[in-house]
Enzyme design. Structure first.
Site, PDB file in Angstrom:
ATOM      1  N   ASP A  37     -62.551   7.042  -9.808  1.00  0.00           N
ATOM      2  CA  ASP A  37     -63.074   7.849  -7.797  1.00  0.00           C
ATOM      3  C   ASP A  37     -61.874   6.866  -7.136  1.00  0.00           C
ATOM      4  OD1 ASP A  37     -64.783   9.283  -7.879  1.00  0.00           O
ATOM      5  OD2 ASP A  37     -66.396   7.494  -8.164  1.00  0.00           O
TER       6      ASP A  37
ATOM      7  N   LYS B  51     -73.159   4.804 -12.342  1.00  0.00           N
ATOM      8  CA  LYS B  51     -71.777   4.347 -12.143  1.00  0.00           C
ATOM      9  C   LYS B  51     -71.740   3.480 -12.800  1.00  0.00           C
ATOM     10  CE  LYS B  51     -70.068   8.016  -9.385  1.00  0.00           C
ATOM     11  NZ  LYS B  51     -69.418   8.589  -8.553  1.00  0.00           N
TER      12      LYS B  51
HETATM   13  P1  NDP Z   1     -75.126   4.426  -2.761  1.00  0.00           P
HETATM   14  O1  NDP Z   1     -76.201   4.775  -2.034  1.00  0.00           O
HETATM   15  O2  NDP Z   1     -74.618   3.758  -3.556  1.00  0.00           O
HETATM   16  O3  NDP Z   1     -74.355   3.958  -1.275  1.00  0.00           O
HETATM   17  C1  NDP Z   1     -74.865   5.314   0.363  1.00  0.00           C
HETATM   18  C2  NDP Z   1     -74.855   3.924   1.196  1.00  0.00           C
HETATM   19  O4  NDP Z   1     -74.389   4.961   2.763  1.00  0.00           O
HETATM   20  C3  NDP Z   1     -75.181   2.462   1.568  1.00  0.00           C
HETATM   21  O5  NDP Z   1     -74.531   1.496   2.193  1.00  0.00           O
HETATM   22  C4  NDP Z   1     -76.680   2.604   2.110  1.00  0.00           C
HETATM   23  O6  NDP Z   1     -77.528   1.899   3.341  1.00  0.00           O
HETATM   24  C5  NDP Z   1     -75.831   3.611   3.266  1.00  0.00           C
HETATM   25  N1  NDP Z   1     -76.602   5.148   3.749  1.00  0.00           N
HETATM   26  C6  NDP Z   1     -77.501   5.214   3.032  1.00  0.00           C
HETATM   27  N2  NDP Z   1     -78.237   6.093   4.346  1.00  0.00           N
HETATM   28  C7  NDP Z   1     -77.835   5.997   5.478  1.00  0.00           C
HETATM   29  C8  NDP Z   1     -78.619   5.787   6.841  1.00  0.00           C
HETATM   30  N3  NDP Z   1     -79.463   6.846   7.401  1.00  0.00           N
HETATM   31  N4  NDP Z   1     -77.443   5.906   7.621  1.00  0.00           N
HETATM   32  C9  NDP Z   1     -76.541   4.311   7.834  1.00  0.00           C
HETATM   33  N5  NDP Z   1     -76.508   4.509   6.016  1.00  0.00           N
HETATM   34  C10 NDP Z   1     -77.034   4.815   5.111  1.00  0.00           C
HETATM   35  O7  NDP Z   1     -74.251   6.128  -2.451  1.00  0.00           O
HETATM   36  P2  NDP Z   1     -71.796   5.959  -3.209  1.00  0.00           P
HETATM   37  O8  NDP Z   1     -71.439   4.527  -2.866  1.00  0.00           O
HETATM   38  O9  NDP Z   1     -72.394   6.333  -4.965  1.00  0.00           O
HETATM   39  O10 NDP Z   1     -72.479   7.613  -3.189  1.00  0.00           O
HETATM   40  C11 NDP Z   1     -71.945   8.146  -1.170  1.00  0.00           C
HETATM   41  C12 NDP Z   1     -71.746   9.189  -1.403  1.00  0.00           C
HETATM   42  O11 NDP Z   1     -70.443   9.568  -1.973  1.00  0.00           O
HETATM   43  C13 NDP Z   1     -72.494  10.069  -1.316  1.00  0.00           C
HETATM   44  O12 NDP Z   1     -72.681  11.555  -0.753  1.00  0.00           O
HETATM   45  C14 NDP Z   1     -71.789  10.765  -2.877  1.00  0.00           C
HETATM   46  O13 NDP Z   1     -72.333  12.482  -2.652  1.00  0.00           O
HETATM   47  C15 NDP Z   1     -70.322  10.655  -2.305  1.00  0.00           C
HETATM   48  N6  NDP Z   1     -69.401  10.298  -3.382  1.00  0.00           N
HETATM   49  C16 NDP Z   1     -68.148  11.676  -2.908  1.00  0.00           C
HETATM   50  C17 NDP Z   1     -67.180  11.651  -3.991  1.00  0.00           C
HETATM   51  C18 NDP Z   1     -66.242  12.240  -4.206  1.00  0.00           C
HETATM   52  O14 NDP Z   1     -65.325  12.919  -5.357  1.00  0.00           O
HETATM   53  N7  NDP Z   1     -66.015  12.958  -2.760  1.00  0.00           N
HETATM   54  C19 NDP Z   1     -66.771  10.603  -5.160  1.00  0.00           C
HETATM   55  C20 NDP Z   1     -68.271   9.568  -5.572  1.00  0.00           C
HETATM   56  C21 NDP Z   1     -69.204   9.941  -4.782  1.00  0.00           C
HETATM   57  P3  NDP Z   1     -77.813   0.811   2.128  1.00  0.00           P
HETATM   58  O15 NDP Z   1     -77.013  -0.693   2.007  1.00  0.00           O
HETATM   59  O16 NDP Z   1     -78.200   0.064   3.844  1.00  0.00           O
HETATM   60  O17 NDP Z   1     -79.426   1.264   1.370  1.00  0.00           O
END
Ligand code: NDP
Length: 265
Positions: A102, A66
């Protein structure tokens, strides 16, 4: 015939082709929407090259592209620029235009959550950024809680806390999970005791994950909050992207009905 696609990695699970093809058919538009897998190391210029090589008139761009989607465009919508990422690319007079649907899709999905004064977003990825800007634009005060410090720079306009520093010293009306908790890992997005406390002072909970009863949603329901998962956000971001693709700005009802059918809603 025009060609559209969703591009990401992984991509096999994406239901976007079903949503968009149903809407094209319902509106009698002769277009086809497919999915394409791109190497995770792809650069913005590689994505741009792929867009043209596939002869696309538009595309949805998903994880993890993105940010480069915004970069690869000739014209960037103001909101997408502010958020720093785009999920919709549209070809217009030979130029790629980038949009983020989004953020407004999320606001449409939480329309029943009235007058949100303040919200806590858990997670700090691209989705969190889109949601934080959308909520701020609606007048809500937004705080972000992430497991690590690393992404604080992208949230300079918001109160940002790492799990280590966070204290539940105030209450938030809306708690949003933007981590993949329940999708790529089991359990909750943060400490259970902390989430218990946060939910006790909240009215609403929203989980971006959809299609399953996550631990986050289960706990929020047990606390009698009004809850919503990410399915309608998925629907509305697609409806808004479709409007950009087709130029049909007065057919939202028809588009929604066709896409809801695809989701069996
Ligand atoms: P990113 O990978 O950019 O960010 C993920 C975030 O989650 C980071 O802040 C990361 O922390 C945190 N994280 C990952 N693993 C863990 C864990 N085990 N414990 C705690 N925190 C954790 O992902 P996106 O923002 O792009 O997407 C996030 C979610 O949103 C996905 O599941 C995606 O499928 C969903 N989504 C849904 C949409 C919808 O239309 N419903 C649209 C877009 C996305 P850190 O910074 O420490 O790595």
């Amino acid at each position: 015939m025009n060609y559209y696609a969703v591009i990401g990695n992984p991509i096999a699970h994406s239901i976007s082709p079903r949503l968009h093809n149903n809407a094209f058919e319902a509106l009698g538009i002769n277009s086809v929407y497919s999915r394409y897998l791109l190497d995770t190391s792809a650069s913005a210029s590689k994505l741009r090259q792929k867009f043209f090589a596939l002869g696309l008139s538009g595309a949805n761009i998903t994880v993890p592209f993105k940010e480069i989607a915004l970069e690869c465009a000739d014209e960037q919508d103001e909101l997408a620029k502010k958020i720093g990422s785009a999920n919709t690319l549209v070809l217009n007079a030979g130029k790629i235009h980038a949009f983020n649907t989004d953020a407004p899709g999320f606001m449409m999905a939480i329309a029943e959550f009235e007058n949100i004064k303040n919200a806590l977003i858990i997670g700090a990825g691209g989705t969190a950024r889109a949601l934080a800007h959308a909520l701020k634009a609606s007048g809500a005060e937004v705080s972000v809680l992430n497991r690590s410090e690393g992404r604080a720079g992208a949230f300079s306009e918001f109160a940002y806390f790492s799990a280590q520093d966070f204290k539940a010293s105030k209450s938030y009306e809306l708690i949003v999970n933007t981590t993949p908790a329940g999708l790529t890992f089991a359990g909750l997005p943060c400490d259970k005791k902390l989430l218990d406390e946060l939910f006790s002072g909240a009215k609403y909970a929203f989980d971006v994950v959809y299609g399953r009863d996550t631990e986050f949603i289960k706990l929020a329901k047990a606390k009698n909050l009004m809850v919503k998962d990410g399915l309608e956000m998925l629907l509305y971001q697609a409806v808004l992207a479709f409007e950009h693709f087709s130029g049909k700005k007065n057919e939202r009802e028809k588009i929604q009905i066709a896409m809801r059918k695809a989701l069996s809603l």
